[in-house]
Design a protein around this motif. Structure first.
Motif, short mmCIF file in Angstrom:
data_model
loop_
_atom_site.label_atom_id
_atom_site.label_comp_id
_atom_site.label_asym_id
_atom_site.label_seq_id
_atom_site.Cartn_x
_atom_site.Cartn_y
_atom_site.Cartn_z
N GLY A 195 32.99 43.41 47.29
CA GLY A 195 33.63 43.41 45.99
C GLY A 195 35.13 43.50 46.17
N LYS A 236 31.35 36.17 48.42
CA LYS A 236 30.37 35.47 47.59
C LYS A 236 28.97 35.61 48.16
CE LYS A 236 33.41 31.84 45.78
NZ LYS A 236 33.67 30.38 45.81
N ASN A 277 37.57 35.18 42.38
CA ASN A 277 39.01 35.43 42.38
C ASN A 277 39.28 36.85 42.87
OD1 ASN A 277 41.72 35.00 41.95
ND2 ASN A 277 41.65 35.69 39.82
N PRO A 278 39.10 37.10 44.18
CA PRO A 278 39.37 38.44 44.72
C PRO A 278 40.88 38.69 44.79
CG PRO A 278 38.77 36.95 46.50
CD PRO A 278 38.61 36.18 45.21
N GLN A 309 38.69 51.28 35.59
CA GLN A 309 39.06 50.14 36.43
C GLN A 309 40.54 49.84 36.24
OE1 GLN A 309 36.88 46.48 35.76
NE2 GLN A 309 37.01 45.96 37.92
N THR A 327 27.60 39.42 48.68
CA THR A 327 27.34 40.04 47.39
C THR A 327 26.05 39.51 46.80
OG1 THR A 327 29.69 40.34 46.96
CG2 THR A 327 28.24 40.42 45.07
N GLY A 377 38.69 45.18 43.93
CA GLY A 377 39.18 45.85 42.74
C GLY A 377 39.56 47.28 43.05
N ALA A 394 40.95 44.56 37.88
CA ALA A 394 39.68 43.84 37.83
C ALA A 394 39.71 42.66 38.77
CB ALA A 394 39.40 43.37 36.41
N SER A 395 38.54 42.27 39.22
CA SER A 395 38.43 41.14 40.15
C SER A 395 37.06 40.53 39.99
CB SER A 395 38.64 41.62 41.58
OG SER A 395 38.65 40.55 42.48
N THR A 396 36.91 39.29 40.43
CA THR A 396 35.62 38.61 40.40
C THR A 396 35.36 37.97 41.75
OG1 THR A 396 36.52 36.47 39.70
CG2 THR A 396 35.99 38.08 37.96
N PRO A 397 34.09 37.65 42.06
CA PRO A 397 33.81 36.97 43.33
C PRO A 397 34.59 35.67 43.50
CG PRO A 397 31.79 37.80 42.36
CD PRO A 397 32.86 38.00 41.33
N THR A 412 44.38 42.24 35.02
CA THR A 412 43.72 41.04 35.54
C THR A 412 44.73 40.12 36.21
OG1 THR A 412 43.96 39.97 33.38
CG2 THR A 412 41.89 41.12 33.82
#
Length: 609
Positions: free
Chosen positions: A188, A25, A212-213, A204, A28, A190, A207-210, A253
């Motif tokens: 990051g 977090k 929810n890695p 891709q 990034t 993913g 997929a991933s988000t900050p 996801t």
């Protein structure tokens, strides 16, 4: 993580992975934000440096320019690794070992027998922050630039093309069909498939988000005989395998729920990379220094060898001989048939930066040096290593951070890290954290008036650590990039890397008075130190020298030049602070001066003749 997880999506957030999430977090955010220091052009100057080769050299001192007999002695008391951290490694079609080095901003081509460096591929070749590399079916060299988020390709003819994927692009490999895959780590999370020509839009896979890695930073990976991709979760401490599917398949996801990824084995500490040997046996490398052989069916692991901590990646040559790189110490070793390591390229400090002196035994200086992943304690007289402390890349709250700058604070050290985004008060005797301050992009930190003052580019200037109250704001007119700090207890001095100005700030009690410039025109000043004799020492990486400011009249004189300093990063203006690998200075109890020579990974001691 000890037991086999039943919900990997949740498990990867626990324990060590929490630290990785915080790093993800914070860093990034630091990477994508527009730093206020970008109001000036960075100086890109290749440092030539002085060739001391461990011998004492003499420079004319300019403390009194009229006194030509005044001299100082400059000596390298410590020499570190030849490589600023060895990351991904692989063998090229030419049989040579190719080594990626993020901190060194280059790919090194090395003779695997004697460690001779044959070639360096750096920014002029489009190589900016290489973390891993691979070779394509046509012999092209591919690499991942961690900070810029690009993947590069160099054909056998030397033609370079690049494609942006995402910040943190890290591991890279081909499968048997010649399909190209990369993943994200640290900045990051993913998994992607790329067009080997780097033209088509990346696909891709996961997929991933900050917030929810999903993979916990999938790191150095390899394809197995079953056609699946095997790799470690750096933050999660487990090994996974992934069905990469076919072009056109939808992005996952919920990789552990829909079968895209599956758990293979856990019980690792910080697994960093995996590779299959020619017999199809998977080798798993842990940063603890352990290398395991893993039964991919049963998930059972067997310890193969244990060597120095800080391991990063591994590769097998055409004869099946194993080679291992070390990120923390910059070494490369070959594993002999006996299981013993043979050093190809020696290790040591990889990026000496900020320094501080505490009283040592027998009235000797205990010299502490920040070194990216480790903090060193040296004997100030001999340069001998006395202790090496480990910094936590994943940012554990109770652990020493990745150290960039240091300052003395009684029997403690104040440690700052823009990568960890913290300032810590740390005791080297107990190895305990006394205080921790969450910051933005801290560059330097010192004790001042019962608080800690921090030059922080993310928070917009020089601030107090306790309440983030502003002391000297960045205005992009007079103040651009505060770097080194110094004090005599009453007055605060601030170096501005961007303008070359040294600012002096007096206080009315705890209230800062308007800052006054006392020196103009220094070249990228970084480390500062008050010399107790009415002077201020300043490291100028842009000029490869240590200078002294007379605080009575503002005159600047040269103490030592031709120093091999780090200098700024190339091509990373928007991703990292301009100080990059901070060049530090500190003064010992005897008056000896210590300077970190990051360009050559040396420590200089400068003394009066």
């Amino acid at each position: 993580m000890r037991d086999k997880p039943t919900d990997l999506t949740n498990t990867v957030h626990k324990g060590r992975a929490d630290s990785g999430l915080n790093l993800f977090k914070g860093f990034t955010l630091m990477l994508v934000m527009t730093l206020t220091v970008m109001g000036f052009d960075s100086v890109v100057d290749e440092q030539t440096g002085a060739n001391f080769n461990g011998e004492t050299s003499t420079f004319d001192s300019a403390i009194d320019k009229k006194d030509q007999n005044s001299k100082v002695l400059v000596k390298e008391i410590y020499t570190g690794a030849h490589i600023k951290g060895a990351n991904g490694i692989n063998f090229g079609p030419d049989g040579n070992l190719y080594i990626a080095s993020v901190a060194d901003q280059e790919i090194i081509v090395m003779n695997k027998q004697n460690g001779k460096i044959l070639k360096r591929l750096g920014p002029t070749n489009g190589v900016i922050s290489p973390d891993d590399l691979a070779f394509g079916p046509d012999g092209s060299l591919y690499w991942t630039d961690l900070y810029t988020g690009e993947v590069g390709r160099m054909t056998p003819e030397g033609v370079v093309t690049k494609q942006f994927v995402a910040p943190g692009v890290n591991p890279i490999t081909f499968n048997e069909e010649g399909r190209l895959f990369v993943a994200l780590a640290f900045l990051g999370d993913g998994l992607y498939e790329l067009d080997p020509n780097l033209i088509d839009t990346p696909r891709q896979i996961i997929a991933s988000t900050p917030a929810n890695p999903l993979l916990g930073f999938l790191n150095g990976f390899d394809f197995g005989p079953d056609g699946k991709l095997y790799g470690p979760s750096f933050a999660g401490g487990f090994l996974m395998r992934v069905d990469v599917g076919e072009p056109g398949d939808p992005t996952s996801t919920d990789p552990f729920g829909d079968g895209t990824a599956e758990f293979v084995a856990d019980g690792f500490t910080v697994p960093a990379a995996v590779k299959f040997d020619s017999e199809g046996v998977l080798h798993v490398l842990d940063q603890t220094g352990e290398v395991f052989k893993l039964n991919t069916v049963a998930g059972e692991k067997t310890l193969f060898i244990k060597i120095q901590e800080g391991l990063d990646n591994l590769a097998f040559d055409s004869k099946g001989t194993l080679y291992i790189s070390n990120a923390d110490f910059g070494s490369v070793v070959e594993i002999l048939p006996s299981g013993q390591p043979r050093t190809i390229s020696g290790g040591g400090m990889i990026a000496p930066m900020g320094m501080a002196v505490l009283p040592g035994s027998n009235n000797r200086d205990a010299l502490f040096v920040a070194n990216l992943f480790r903090l060193y304690q040296l004997n100030g007289l001999t340069g001998r290593e006395e202790y090496v402390y480990k910094g936590d890349l994943l940012g554990g709250e109770d652990n020493l951070t990745t150290p960039f700058t240091l300052s003395a604070d009684g029997e403690n050290l104040i440690v700052s890290s823009y990568f960890g985004q913290v300032v810590q008060v740390w005791n080297p005797q107990s190895e305990q954290i006394i205080d921790t301050y969450q910051m933005g992009v801290p560059i330097d930190a010192i004790r001042f008036k019962n608080d800690i003052v921090v030059s922080d580019l993310g928070l917009g200037g020089v601030v107090r650590a306790s309440d983030k109250a502003m002391i000297l704001p960045i205005d992009n007119t007079n103040v651009f990039a505060p770097s080194g700090l110094a004090t005599d207890g009453e007055t605060l001095w601030v170096a501005d890397w961007g303008t070359g100005i040294i600012w002096q700030i007096e206080f009315d009690g705890d209230t800062p008075k308007p800052a006054v410039p006392i020196v103009f025109g220094l070249n990228n000043p970084e480390g500062l130190a008050w010399d107790k004799e009415g002077g201020l020492l300043v490291v100028e990486p842009g000029e490869s020298r240590l200078s002294r400011i007379d605080l009575e009249n503002g005159d600047v004189s040269i103490i030592a030049d031709g120093l091999n300093l780090s200098g700024p990063a190339v091509g990373l203006d928007a991703a990292l602070p301009p100080t990059y690998l901070f060049d530090g200075v500190t003064i010992g109890q005897s008056g000896d001066i210590y300077v970190s020579g990051g360009g050559k990974n040396v420590i200089y001691r400068i003394s009066k003749k």
